[in-house]
Design a protein around this motif. Structure first.
Motif, mmCIF file in Angstrom:
data_model
loop_
_atom_site.group_PDB
_atom_site.id
_atom_site.type_symbol
_atom_site.label_atom_id
_atom_site.label_comp_id
_atom_site.label_asym_id
_atom_site.label_seq_id
_atom_site.Cartn_x
_atom_site.Cartn_y
_atom_site.Cartn_z
ATOM 1 N N PHE A 77 -2.763 7.462 -6.704
ATOM 2 C CA PHE A 77 -1.413 8.399 -5.774
ATOM 3 C C PHE A 77 -1.474 9.524 -6.921
ATOM 4 O O PHE A 77 -1.094 11.132 -6.734
ATOM 5 C CB PHE A 77 -0.190 7.282 -6.012
ATOM 6 N N ARG A 91 3.408 2.626 -4.556
ATOM 7 C CA ARG A 91 2.754 1.755 -5.082
ATOM 8 C C ARG A 91 2.088 2.649 -6.694
ATOM 9 O O ARG A 91 2.395 3.680 -7.229
ATOM 10 C CB ARG A 91 1.348 2.074 -4.436
ATOM 11 N N LEU A 105 2.262 4.214 0.368
ATOM 12 C CA LEU A 105 1.557 4.766 -0.928
ATOM 13 C C LEU A 105 1.902 5.339 -1.907
ATOM 14 O O LEU A 105 1.500 4.899 -3.146
ATOM 15 C CB LEU A 105 0.206 5.754 -0.286
ATOM 16 N N GLU A 123 -1.239 13.356 5.172
ATOM 17 C CA GLU A 123 -2.436 13.574 3.349
ATOM 18 C C GLU A 123 -1.762 14.600 2.582
ATOM 19 O O GLU A 123 -1.762 14.291 1.552
ATOM 20 C CB GLU A 123 -3.638 13.572 4.007
ATOM 21 N N THR A 152 1.921 14.263 1.209
ATOM 22 C CA THR A 152 2.020 13.385 -0.173
ATOM 23 C C THR A 152 0.915 14.368 -1.541
ATOM 24 O O THR A 152 1.936 13.570 -2.321
ATOM 25 C CB THR A 152 0.799 12.469 0.599
#
Length: 362
Positions: free
Chosen positions: A358, A353, A350, A154, A157
């Protein structure tokens, strides 16, 4: 340690702590169990292992304790007063803040239907009473390792999203360009059989393919008309700059080759390394097609926009020269499928998308 019986409105932080010397703060485990003897036994076992523990005796108080104290793991009975364990699981999984919180069900109800219902509600693991201490601790350690891995992903990201946003902020022509590329490159990757980490690498590589433009002056990025030879040499450095920028990310080994090689050409005339054919990483070949299509359709300061049909013809004309001849029809087919609302062959990562959350995650 025992919060059972307290009114939910008067919930206070009551935590037993036995931290191990020389290590970071012990993980916090929430035990939601209405039977005091069982709750106290679980707490003592966990405390001896160095965990911090909060114990509560009903579902509503347990849910509030999760919100207020953010435990790293929840041990949960299913049959609870004021809110059962199934409902707690469903609420945790519906909230993005707790969607990945490890939840381990401990219950005397071990019929197959109970197990299926608990897992379907969102539980991660299932232990039958009476609990074997060593099995409990082993499963908790496993759940904690998985949670740390998810947390690291996470954070990575968020870093990737921040880098992508920085590129778009510097070059006005790239607003939404990187996310568009990630989406369509991932669709192509899924079509040709990429899955899991390989598909995720394509999404991240596409999202960050132009991150090296952070090191290029805004004058060059926004210049109208052709670049001089000297300016073109500076612009051609951005794939190598991007690779270096992403090097500190541990996961960059998977997608850095896409960043470095997305301007290679199938006939070997590209840059920075003059790779040809299948020497060029598959992800870079995919991104090269999507990048060229988007640039031609939406235009750049140095070239006007063109209609889809003309761009599609240009991609076909350059098959085998600039682009992988097998991937061009796949890209055009996936583009048409996406336009018609046909979903990709598998769920996209993710980073691929197009939902705004995001970008907001940075």
């Amino acid at each position: 340690m025992d919060l059972a019986g307290r009114d939910a409105d008067a919930l206070q932080t009551t935590i037993s702590i036995t931290p191990r010397t020389g290590v970071e703060e012990a993980a916090l485990v929430l035990v939601i169990e209405d039977e005091p003897t069982q709750r106290n036994l679980l707490a003592r076992v966990l405390e001896r292992e160095g965990y911090r523990v909060i114990g509560v005796g009903d579902g509503e108080t347990g849910l509030r304790a999760i919100i207020e104290h953010a435990p790293q793991l929840v041990l949960l009975d299913l049959n609870l007063p004021r809110m059962d364990g199934y409902e707690i699981c469903r609420r945790l999984r519906a909230d993005p803040l707790t969607a990945t919180l490890p939840v381990m069900v401990i219950t005397a109800h071990t019929a197959p239907g109970d197990l299926v219902a608990a897992l379907d509600a969102g539980a991660d693991d299932f232990l039958a009473k009476p609990v074997q201490q060593y099995e409990l601790l082993a499963r908790i350690r496993s759940a904690m390792r998985l949670r740390r891995a998810i947390t690291s992903l996470e954070r990575a990201t968020q870093i990737v999203a921040a880098l992508a946003n920085a590129v778009e902020a510097k070059d006005l022509n790239l607003v939404n360009h990187c996310r568009w590329l990630a989406h369509h490159a991932a669709r192509v990757g899924a079509n040709v059989g990429l899955r899991g980490e390989e598909l995720e690498a394509v999404a991240y590589g596409a999202l960050l393919h132009d991150v090296g433009k952070i090191g290029v002056s805004e004058h060059l990025l926004r210049k109208e008309g052709p670049l001089s030879d000297e300016e073109w040499l500076l612009m051609r450095r951005h794939p190598e700059i991007g690779e270096k920028i992403c090097a500190p990310l541990s996961s960059s080994r998977a997608f850095a080759p896409i960043i470095r090689h997305h301007h290679e050409r199938f006939n070997g005339s590209g840059y920075p390394d003059g790779l040809r054919g299948e020497q060029i990483p598959l992800g870079a070949r995919i991104v090269a097609i999507a990048d060229a299509y988007e640039a031609m359709v939406h235009g750049r300061p140095y070239q006007p926009s063109q209609p889809h049909d003309r761009v599609a013809d240009e991609l076909r004309r350059l098959r085998g020269a600039q682009f992988d001849p097998d991937l061009v029809p796949v890209f055009l087919d996936e583009l048409e499928r996406d336009t018609k609302g046909v979903p990709p062959l598998v769920a996209l990562p993710l980073a691929a998308r197009l939902e705004p959350e995001f970008a907001a995650g940075a």
